[in-house]
Design a protein around this motif. Sequence first.
Motif, PDB file in Angstrom:
ATOM      1  N   ASP A 175       9.504  81.970 126.378  1.00 37.80           N
ATOM      2  CA  ASP A 175       7.682  81.457 126.338  1.00 37.80           C
ATOM      3  C   ASP A 175       7.341  81.237 124.493  1.00 37.80           C
ATOM      4  N   PRO A 176       7.219  79.868 124.010  1.00 43.44           N
ATOM      5  CA  PRO A 176       6.866  79.694 123.431  1.00 43.44           C
ATOM      6  C   PRO A 176       5.374  79.902 123.046  1.00 43.44           C
ATOM      7  N   ILE A 177       4.015  80.263 123.992  1.00 44.58           N
ATOM      8  CA  ILE A 177       3.169  80.390 123.843  1.00 44.58           C
ATOM      9  C   ILE A 177       3.261  82.560 123.122  1.00 44.58           C
ATOM     10  N   ARG A 178       4.086  83.000 124.027  1.00 43.46           N
ATOM     11  CA  ARG A 178       3.896  84.639 123.859  1.00 43.46           C
ATOM     12  C   ARG A 178       4.558  85.071 122.989  1.00 43.46           C
ATOM     13  N   GLN A 179       5.514  84.057 122.384  1.00 45.64           N
ATOM     14  CA  GLN A 179       7.113  83.536 121.867  1.00 45.64           C
ATOM     15  C   GLN A 179       7.828  85.349 122.350  1.00 45.64           C
ATOM     16  N   VAL A 180       8.220  84.762 123.182  1.00 41.29           N
ATOM     17  CA  VAL A 180       8.852  85.727 123.136  1.00 41.29           C
ATOM     18  C   VAL A 180      10.043  85.359 124.450  1.00 41.29           C
ATOM     19  N   LYS A 181      11.035  85.629 124.352  1.00 43.90           N
ATOM     20  CA  LYS A 181      12.981  85.432 124.920  1.00 43.90           C
ATOM     21  C   LYS A 181      13.419  86.320 125.452  1.00 43.90           C
ATOM     22  N   MET A 182      12.962  85.934 126.483  1.00 48.81           N
ATOM     23  CA  MET A 182      13.257  87.201 127.415  1.00 48.81           C
ATOM     24  C   MET A 182      15.208  86.625 128.263  1.00 48.81           C
ATOM     25  N   GLU A 183      15.761  87.727 127.649  1.00 44.91           N
ATOM     26  CA  GLU A 183      16.832  87.593 127.603  1.00 44.91           C
ATOM     27  C   GLU A 183      17.739  88.083 129.082  1.00 44.91           C
ATOM     28  N   THR A 184      18.568  88.014 129.346  1.00 44.63           N
ATOM     29  CA  THR A 184      19.643  88.914 130.486  1.00 44.63           C
ATOM     30  C   THR A 184      20.788  89.287 130.408  1.00 44.63           C
ATOM     31  N   ALA A 185      21.551  90.011 129.898  1.00 43.18           N
ATOM     32  CA  ALA A 185      22.967  90.471 130.180  1.00 43.18           C
ATOM     33  C   ALA A 185      23.689  90.421 131.081  1.00 43.18           C
TER      34      ALA A 185
END
Length: 293
Positions: free
Chosen positions: A216-226
């Motif tokens: 999410d480039p607005i929140r600068q958050v990468k949501m990863e799922t392992a």
Amino acid sequence: MTRIYLSLQSVCGSRRWSICNTAVPPSVGRFTYLEKRRCVMTNSNLSDYADPVVYDAENNQFEPAGPTLLKMAQQVTGPVLDLGCGTGLMSIPLAKQGIDMVSMDAVPEMLAHGKKKAGDLPIRWVEGDVRNFQLDQKFELIYSTGAVFQHLLTRAEHEACLACVQEHLVENGRFIFDLAFPHPKWLGNVEAEEEWFSYTTPDERDVRVSGFQEYDPIRQVKMETAVRRWTDATGIEMTKKAPLSLRYFYPQEIEALMHYNGFLNTSFFGDWQLTPLTAESTMILVLAKKEMT
Ligand SMILES: C[S@@+](CC[C@H](N)C(=O)[O-])C[C@H]1O[C@@H](n2cnc3c(N)ncnc32)[C@H](O)[C@@H]1O
């Protein structure tokens, strides 16, 4: 969290790349108690830390952060605070070198495992939240390894953490922590599950790890799922999914954050060997001093 190592080899060491039949150190101690400190904020970003044995199998290198931390710790008097210590990857070897450690993490299973490995080493294990803690001690050196600060997603959380760090540093005390460099190549969407790495746990599980991510480039958050898969003793295929959100920071943003939260002389490095930060660096190492009041 281990999935962050895919792109964050230098933040966390190249742990995930060297994993193969990794042995977890034998249990040498007794788990007696863990202190609990003002752990009142909710935290839904910790599911990747539910299994400390898996964590240790995937993350087992003291280098490259350890030697730098040891040198810094040997220059201070009194205890050193490890924020988000996990299973004691840094704290235990530092304590073995005679450093008096206070080691805090939000996940009791991680702490319990660390405490068991540490035996009688001089470590005060504290169950607490880096965004809201109150210890009865001050420190000349506080550190955090493994991109713990990126687990905090909003400015309110970053400032809460920095306020706690301030409160626990002596005048001119230092805070050092690592972040992944926000390279665009790591911040895209990966919709189809891709293979990350595999290894064998000490209890002989052949674990295959894959994952996917959304940025999410607005929140600068990468949501990863392992996604971890292995076959259990009865031949049944097991699958465990663990999501993790990580906030990415740009250097000038960190400089401002530190400045407006009472830190002086913020320096950046490109790795734990303290080489200069460049556009090619894979991590941002932040070193700052508490402002004199
Ligand atoms: C990537 S691991 C790093 C562990 C350790 N520092 C290392 O280098 O192996 C991140 C750790 O941060 C802890 N953590 C994440 N958010 C936290 C919070 N708000 N308060 C305390 N610990 C937190 C997790 O439980 C986990 O053990």
